[in-house]
Design an enzyme around this catalytic site. Structure first.
Site, PDB file in Angstrom:
ATOM      1  N   ASP A  33       0.830  -1.202   0.000  1.00  0.00           N
ATOM      2  CA  ASP A  33       0.000   0.000   0.000  1.00  0.00           C
ATOM      3  C   ASP A  33       0.868   1.256   0.000  1.00  0.00           C
ATOM      4  OD1 ASP A  33      -2.324   1.451   0.021  1.00  0.00           O
ATOM      5  OD2 ASP A  33      -2.621   1.325   2.185  1.00  0.00           O
ATOM      6  N   GLY A  34       0.387   2.289  -0.673  1.00  0.00           N
ATOM      7  CA  GLY A  34       1.033   3.594  -0.582  1.00  0.00           C
ATOM      8  C   GLY A  34       1.711   4.078  -1.847  1.00  0.00           C
ATOM      9  N   ASN A  35       1.609   3.326  -2.954  1.00  0.00           N
ATOM     10  CA  ASN A  35       2.278   3.764  -4.182  1.00  0.00           C
ATOM     11  C   ASN A  35       1.758   5.118  -4.668  1.00  0.00           C
ATOM     12  OD1 ASN A  35       3.803   1.416  -4.284  1.00  0.00           O
ATOM     13  ND2 ASN A  35       2.421   0.386  -5.700  1.00  0.00           N
ATOM     14  N   THR A  79      -9.939  -6.687  -6.651  1.00  0.00           N
ATOM     15  CA  THR A  79     -11.145  -6.519  -7.462  1.00  0.00           C
ATOM     16  C   THR A  79     -11.662  -5.084  -7.367  1.00  0.00           C
ATOM     17  OG1 THR A  79     -12.410  -7.402  -5.578  1.00  0.00           O
ATOM     18  CG2 THR A  79     -11.866  -8.926  -7.354  1.00  0.00           C
ATOM     19  N   ASN A  81      -9.844  -2.497  -7.299  1.00  0.00           N
ATOM     20  CA  ASN A  81      -8.996  -1.638  -8.125  1.00  0.00           C
ATOM     21  C   ASN A  81      -9.546  -1.448  -9.538  1.00  0.00           C
ATOM     22  OD1 ASN A  81      -5.895  -2.859  -6.625  1.00  0.00           O
ATOM     23  ND2 ASN A  81      -7.204  -1.134  -6.049  1.00  0.00           N
TER      24      ASN A  81
END
Length: 339
Positions: A33-35, A79, A81
């Site tokens: 997480d966090g891109n 899903t 996303n």
């Protein structure tokens, strides 16, 4: 000069963490997480954040290989996303295709005998992504040293719902008796990919939730959970080692609790109720602080003997799952990134 001192301090801290890890998990699952927030804070396109995260993923495989971890599952695309803007979604798919083919042809992957598999509702993915999955799985299908599972179009509820439908269909068609449905039946209906239960879930980016990730494989095994604040592109080896330390501490505390409970039972019950207490205490004796002593320093009743004359064997405890996903500070469930 300052950077050199910082690097020396980090290397020293890494060595310290490695000494503190007395037990590594076999299967680590990572929620990357966090891109996007990483990219936003730097004023760049979100695709650049995803690409920076892909570099961390490559480093993670090296760390796992170095530390003897046998299986890694990465939450690459959920899903949910699919609801992202089309341009971002397509850029992610392009990056997945690029990295799958790159990994499949990498000398490092073949030298380390990494087997790549994808899990999820793969039929929802674009043809180019499915082609890249087939290529990577075909190139690495004979390997067994490190299993790399990539969750694409994955949702834990969808996986369990699909398994339930398959089992119900088999029962309705007379292929399966309802009384024969057991854990193995359900596991055979899940996505093919993970070869063992999850021991540790790591989530980066600061959120403290597991986002519907591998509910059967992780929650059924009461996996340890490590939440940390760095965004995935910022995740370092020392952060990974902190997660492994959380897992090791949790296993050790679990064994200590079992031994303490057995000792309490020995003190409280009569001869006819001691069978289970004898077995548990013998199994977890080495987990007691002080070896042959009770908490507080009292010696074990009868020295090395249990009531009834049985002798405590000398030996370590078997591996065992923990007793809850996240424990209190000081009991090794999760720890903050700022130790």
């Amino acid at each position: 000069m300052r950077r050199r001192l910082r690097n020396l301090a980090l290397r020293g801290y890494e060595r310290l963490l490695r000494r503190e890890i007395d037990e590594s998990p076999a299967h680590v699952a990572v929620i990357q997480d966090g891109n996007r927030r990483y990219a936003d804070e730097r004023g760049t396109e979100k695709t650049q954040g995803h690409r920076a995260g892909a570099e961390t993923t490559e480093a993670l495989l090296d760390w796992c290989d170095d530390l003897g971890i046998r299986e890694v599952t990465l939450y690459a695309f959920s899903t949910e996303n699919f609801n992202r803007p089309p341009d971002e979604r397509e850029a992610i798919f392009d990056l997945v295709v690029e990295k799958l083919r790159e990994f499949a042809d990498s000398d490092r992957v073949h030298e380390s005998e990494v087997r790549i598999r994808a899990i999820g509702e793969l039929d929802r993915l674009p043809p180019r992504v499915r082609d890249a999955i087939d290529y990577a799985e075909g190139r690495t299908g004979a390997y067994d040293a490190l299993h790399l599972n990539i969750a694409l179009a994955y949702g834990g509820r969808a996986e369990l719902l699909g398994a339930a439908r398959d089992v119900a269909s088999a029962v309705a068609e007379g292929e399966l008796d309802p009384g024969d449905v057991d854990v193995e039946t359900v596991e055979e209906a899940l996505y093919e990919g993970p070869t063992r239960d999850v021991d540790l879930i790591i989530r980066t980016g600061g959120d403290e939730r597991t986002s519907n990730f591998l509910p059967w494989q992780a929650n059924g095994n009461e996996a340890a959970v490590f939440f940390c604040t760095p965004y995935w592109p910022e995740f370092r080896k020392i952060d990974f080692l902190r997660g492994l330390r959380t897992y090791g501490n949790r296993q050790r505390h679990w064994r200590e609790r079992r031994a303490r409970r057995a000792l309490a039972l020995l003190r409280a019950v009569g001869e006819t109720e001691l069978v289970e207490a004898r077995a548990v205490l013998a199994k977890f004796r080495d987990s007691l602080p002080g070896g042959n002593s009770l908490p507080g320093g009292d010696p074990l009743p009868g020295g090395n003997s249990l009531p009834g004359g049985d002798t405590l064997p000398v030996g370590g405890a078997d591996d065992a799952p923990g007793e809850g996903g996240r424990e209190n500070p000081g009991e090794s469930g999760t720890e903050s990134v700022a130790d």
